[in-house]
Design a protein around this motif. Sequence first.
Motif, PDB file in Angstrom:
ATOM      1  N   GLY A 150       0.722  -1.141   0.051  1.00 37.44           N
ATOM      2  CA  GLY A 150       0.022   0.072  -0.062  1.00 37.44           C
ATOM      3  C   GLY A 150       0.793   1.211  -0.163  1.00 37.44           C
ATOM      4  N   GLU A 151       2.275   1.206   0.260  1.00 37.98           N
ATOM      5  CA  GLU A 151       3.050   2.212   0.151  1.00 37.98           C
ATOM      6  C   GLU A 151       3.645   2.636  -1.138  1.00 37.98           C
ATOM      7  OE1 GLU A 151       4.516   1.901   4.755  1.00 37.98           O
ATOM      8  OE2 GLU A 151       5.794   1.099   3.357  1.00 37.98           O
ATOM      9  N   PHE A 152       3.897   3.759  -1.492  1.00 42.28           N
ATOM     10  CA  PHE A 152       4.101   4.286  -2.855  1.00 42.28           C
ATOM     11  C   PHE A 152       5.849   4.246  -2.771  1.00 42.28           C
ATOM     12  CE2 PHE A 152      -0.114   5.336  -2.589  1.00 42.28           C
ATOM     13  CZ  PHE A 152      -0.399   5.401  -4.014  1.00 42.28           C
ATOM     14  N   ALA A 153       6.438   4.176  -4.156  1.00 48.08           N
ATOM     15  CA  ALA A 153       7.938   4.480  -4.249  1.00 48.08           C
ATOM     16  C   ALA A 153       8.086   5.381  -5.557  1.00 48.08           C
ATOM     17  CB  ALA A 153       8.492   3.068  -4.189  1.00 48.08           C
ATOM     18  N   TYR A 154       9.157   6.317  -5.646  1.00 47.89           N
ATOM     19  CA  TYR A 154       9.324   6.825  -6.700  1.00 47.89           C
ATOM     20  C   TYR A 154      10.718   6.495  -7.252  1.00 47.89           C
ATOM     21  CZ  TYR A 154      10.963  10.989  -9.460  1.00 47.89           C
ATOM     22  OH  TYR A 154      11.419  11.674 -10.477  1.00 47.89           O
ATOM     23  N   ASN A 155      10.794   5.809  -8.338  1.00 54.12           N
ATOM     24  CA  ASN A 155      12.103   5.664  -9.027  1.00 54.12           C
ATOM     25  C   ASN A 155      12.529   6.845  -9.738  1.00 54.12           C
ATOM     26  OD1 ASN A 155      14.249   4.683 -10.382  1.00 54.12           O
ATOM     27  ND2 ASN A 155      13.174   2.997 -11.358  1.00 54.12           N
ATOM     28  N   LYS A 156      13.692   7.406  -9.490  1.00 49.72           N
ATOM     29  CA  LYS A 156      14.289   8.765 -10.258  1.00 49.72           C
ATOM     30  C   LYS A 156      14.753   8.344 -11.673  1.00 49.72           C
ATOM     31  CE  LYS A 156      16.345  10.110  -6.562  1.00 49.72           C
ATOM     32  NZ  LYS A 156      17.256  10.901  -5.697  1.00 49.72           N
ATOM     33  N   SER A 157      14.995   7.082 -11.969  1.00 53.58           N
ATOM     34  CA  SER A 157      15.445   6.764 -13.303  1.00 53.58           C
ATOM     35  C   SER A 157      14.416   6.920 -14.537  1.00 53.58           C
ATOM     36  CB  SER A 157      15.964   5.655 -13.285  1.00 53.58           C
ATOM     37  OG  SER A 157      17.028   5.195 -12.457  1.00 53.58           O
ATOM     38  N   TYR A 158      14.893   7.461 -15.604  1.00 53.80           N
ATOM     39  CA  TYR A 158      13.919   7.611 -16.716  1.00 53.80           C
ATOM     40  C   TYR A 158      14.114   6.513 -17.504  1.00 53.80           C
ATOM     41  CZ  TYR A 158      17.935   9.210 -19.521  1.00 53.80           C
ATOM     42  OH  TYR A 158      19.033   9.666 -20.323  1.00 53.80           O
TER      43      TYR A 158
END
Length: 198
Positions: free
Chosen positions: A85-93
Amino acid sequence: MLYILCTFKIKHTLKLYHFIYFFATTWEQHKLFDLSERITRKNINLESKLPLTISAQYGLVDQITFFNNRVASRDVSNYFLIKNGEFAYNKSYSDGYPYGVVKRLDYYDKGVLSTLYIIFSIDKKYINSNYLLYYFNTDNWYKHISECAAEGARNHGLLNISADDFFKLELKHPKDLYEQKKVGEFLKQLDSLIVLHQ
């Protein structure tokens, strides 16, 4: 009454939603840090030994199965522990996703991620989880990231955006949680329809 005009495109089997929405209810705009809490818990007690990665198409998935290889270190005690239920941001394009991707952990109870990821939970009193999930499938948040990020030559595609700048992202959402829920349900049904006809 809710009216939604939603168009979508499929490129290399990666789905990107662009939607325009009109509501009779009130809209609000908040910064992400008003609606969420950053998570920096470490996996020091080895609650999970499952290394995860973000797939733009499938979300947070088992790294070993996805790559058919283990990229993560054998010792994952210093990794972030993320829970369902938690979110994650991947900074790689990646192709079609120039400012990275934000995904929710749906398929597992918990897992571990590199500390390069930005992980957060949401305040469900103010924002619906499915609404936010599909909001991040649009390009509505790209402008903020583009203004904050600077790509370095030696970063191998990793955007130089700090957690503080990421959480300054402004989100537009219906004030009414029920309306947010309806948007999330509509797009979830649309997603299932797309998969069914692929």
